[in-house]
Every structure is written in structure tokens, then in C-alpha cells.
Design a protein around this motif. Sequence first.
Motif, PDB file in Angstrom:
ATOM      1  N   SER A 185     -81.129  20.448 -23.409  1.00  0.00           N
ATOM      2  CA  SER A 185     -81.115  19.568 -24.584  1.00  0.00           C
ATOM      3  C   SER A 185     -82.379  19.741 -25.408  1.00  0.00           C
ATOM      4  O   SER A 185     -82.329  19.858 -26.640  1.00  0.00           O
ATOM      5  CB  SER A 185     -80.964  18.109 -24.153  1.00  0.00           C
ATOM      6  OG  SER A 185     -79.736  17.898 -23.488  1.00  0.00           O
ATOM      7  N   LEU A 186     -83.525  19.769 -24.744  1.00  0.00           N
ATOM      8  CA  LEU A 186     -84.793  19.921 -25.456  1.00  0.00           C
ATOM      9  C   LEU A 186     -84.877  21.263 -26.160  1.00  0.00           C
ATOM     10  O   LEU A 186     -85.339  21.358 -27.306  1.00  0.00           O
ATOM     11  CB  LEU A 186     -85.961  19.763 -24.475  1.00  0.00           C
ATOM     12  CG  LEU A 186     -86.192  18.354 -23.915  1.00  0.00           C
ATOM     13  CD1 LEU A 186     -87.288  18.376 -22.863  1.00  0.00           C
ATOM     14  CD2 LEU A 186     -86.546  17.383 -25.028  1.00  0.00           C
ATOM     15  N   SER A 187     -84.431  22.324 -25.481  1.00  0.00           N
ATOM     16  CA  SER A 187     -84.488  23.655 -26.093  1.00  0.00           C
ATOM     17  C   SER A 187     -83.534  23.754 -27.274  1.00  0.00           C
ATOM     18  O   SER A 187     -83.837  24.408 -28.282  1.00  0.00           O
ATOM     19  CB  SER A 187     -84.155  24.739 -25.051  1.00  0.00           C
ATOM     20  OG  SER A 187     -82.841  24.596 -24.553  1.00  0.00           O
ATOM     21  N   LYS A 188     -82.378  23.092 -27.187  1.00  0.00           N
ATOM     22  CA  LYS A 188     -81.412  23.113 -28.279  1.00  0.00           C
ATOM     23  C   LYS A 188     -81.940  22.348 -29.479  1.00  0.00           C
ATOM     24  O   LYS A 188     -81.808  22.799 -30.634  1.00  0.00           O
ATOM     25  CB  LYS A 188     -80.080  22.501 -27.825  1.00  0.00           C
ATOM     26  CG  LYS A 188     -78.970  22.600 -28.871  1.00  0.00           C
ATOM     27  CD  LYS A 188     -78.620  24.051 -29.134  1.00  0.00           C
ATOM     28  CE  LYS A 188     -77.447  24.184 -30.083  1.00  0.00           C
ATOM     29  NZ  LYS A 188     -77.088  25.606 -30.313  1.00  0.00           N
ATOM     30  N   ILE A 189     -82.530  21.188 -29.244  1.00  0.00           N
ATOM     31  CA  ILE A 189     -83.095  20.396 -30.340  1.00  0.00           C
ATOM     32  C   ILE A 189     -84.189  21.179 -31.046  1.00  0.00           C
ATOM     33  O   ILE A 189     -84.281  21.189 -32.280  1.00  0.00           O
ATOM     34  CB  ILE A 189     -83.637  19.059 -29.809  1.00  0.00           C
ATOM     35  CG1 ILE A 189     -82.473  18.177 -29.341  1.00  0.00           C
ATOM     36  CG2 ILE A 189     -84.444  18.331 -30.882  1.00  0.00           C
ATOM     37  CD1 ILE A 189     -82.893  16.929 -28.604  1.00  0.00           C
ATOM     38  N   PHE A 190     -85.032  21.858 -30.270  1.00  0.00           N
ATOM     39  CA  PHE A 190     -86.106  22.677 -30.846  1.00  0.00           C
ATOM     40  C   PHE A 190     -85.538  23.795 -31.717  1.00  0.00           C
ATOM     41  O   PHE A 190     -85.947  23.975 -32.875  1.00  0.00           O
ATOM     42  CB  PHE A 190     -86.959  23.276 -29.726  1.00  0.00           C
ATOM     43  CG  PHE A 190     -87.829  24.416 -30.171  1.00  0.00           C
ATOM     44  CD1 PHE A 190     -88.935  24.203 -30.973  1.00  0.00           C
ATOM     45  CD2 PHE A 190     -87.528  25.722 -29.783  1.00  0.00           C
ATOM     46  CE1 PHE A 190     -89.736  25.263 -31.401  1.00  0.00           C
ATOM     47  CE2 PHE A 190     -88.315  26.787 -30.199  1.00  0.00           C
ATOM     48  CZ  PHE A 190     -89.419  26.552 -31.013  1.00  0.00           C
TER      49      PHE A 190
END
Length: 266
Positions: A185-190
Motif C-alpha cells: 500500500s505504501l509503495s503504491k501510494i508513493f
Amino acid sequence: MELLKTVGNKNGHQLLQCNDGSGKLPVYRGLVDAVQSIVGTGGLKGLYQGVTRKVWGYKSARGLYFFSQTSPQWPTLGTEERTGTLTVTNPIWVIKTRLCLQYTGLPAAVTQAPQYKGMIDTLFKLWRHEGLRGLYKGYVPGLFGVSHGALQFMAYEELKKGYSHYFGTPINKKLSSTEYLIMASLSKIFAATATYPYQVVRSRLQNQYTMAEYNGAVDVIRKTFRYEGVRGFYKGLVSNVLRVTPACALTFVVYENVIHFLMLSS
């Protein structure tokens, strides 16, 4: 989740992306206002315009995407494969955009743009009225989007490395599904935030109601910055993140579990 994806697909990010303040198209104050307006005029059916084209484009692109990321020649060959994926799927994204961005109650001068009844009808009308060039509107800004996958995988792997280093565990240790979900999720948001402006530029070039106002990607960038500022390049970001993050996170969980299962089986 499917409703959330389709709301993001049509009524969340793309309607907001194309809201350039020209006064020709409906103006939405945000995601909630867009959903309320669409349901009010087109019913629940309006929330699902373009979903079939989304599935075709997303699934074909996602399969080639994961193949490119796991290729031994990545990122050199992976970048070429992602460019090839864009070349194959760009017409699908144009069709999806045209079907999603159809409005009712617009002035006659605006509604002179072709109206589309479905995927095949859109394809034929695009070819007849705009030719091959019409099927590849937004291709140039789309090229900048090929970096999205690279940024996402880079961030995802760096998060796993950081986790491994912090807790002193092997880098290839299997993590819990929750941990994979958080990292994905964090990598996708970034990645979505870093590359989002190209989606705004692409949508405005593909929009049948306003495409005549722009003379290419550079012109879209110039006019968007001039009249809307930096904020204009991030219209619809929140709804886009809400749409893409859950599916991406689940995809990575399945991906990691399948990889570990195959490693144990070999």
C-alpha cells in the motif's frame, strides 16, 4: 471493493482530472459531489460506465507488468516491455476514457462530439473520425507512466530491505499478509503520487469534449499550470489512490505467497 474501483474509474479521478474550469463540463467539488451528481443524473448504472474496458486494459497490462518486473534483464528489458504494453493497451484506455466521460445536459456545441454506445462502437467511431492518431491520444504522457511500475517495485523492495535490516531477519523471510499489505500500500501510494500528473495530461488529451483545446501534451501542461497551478496536476488524486491501492495490495500479497509456495515446492 468493485464499487470503489468503478467510482474511482469513472467518477472519482477522471471526471476531476478533466475539470479544467473552462465552464464547458460539469464542475465537481470533490469525489462525494461527483458521485452524488452522477447517481442523480444516471443512476447507479452511471457509476459503472467504462468498467468493461477497464477490466480489459487492467488485466492485460497487469499480466505483462509482472512479467517485466520479474524478467532477469529488468529494468532494461522491463522498461521496453512496459513501453510495449502501453503501445498495445493505449487504444483500450482511450476507449475507456471516452465511455467514462459522457455527460448529459450539456450545451449543443459541446455535445456535437460523438456519443458512444459501447466498446466496439467507440472503436469504430474513433477510427472513422480520428483514425489511428485518435486511438493513440495520450500516448506520449503515457510513456512517463511506465516509470510507475519501476518506482513501485523499488519502493516495495526498499521497504522489505529496511524491515529486514531493522529486525535483523533474512531478506527472503516470508512475512505476514498484513506486513505485505502495508508495504504494498505504501509503495503504491508513493508511485501513484509521484507519477499522477501524467494521468491528468493524458485524460485531458483523450477527453472528446475538450481535446480540441490542446495542441499536445506540452500545451496541456502549459495551460494547466497557467490556469490551475500545481494543484491542477493532482485533481482526483485521492479517489485514484482509493481505487488502486486495495487491488494492488491484494495483488502483492497473492504474488508473494505464490512465489514462496513455488520456492518450497521446487
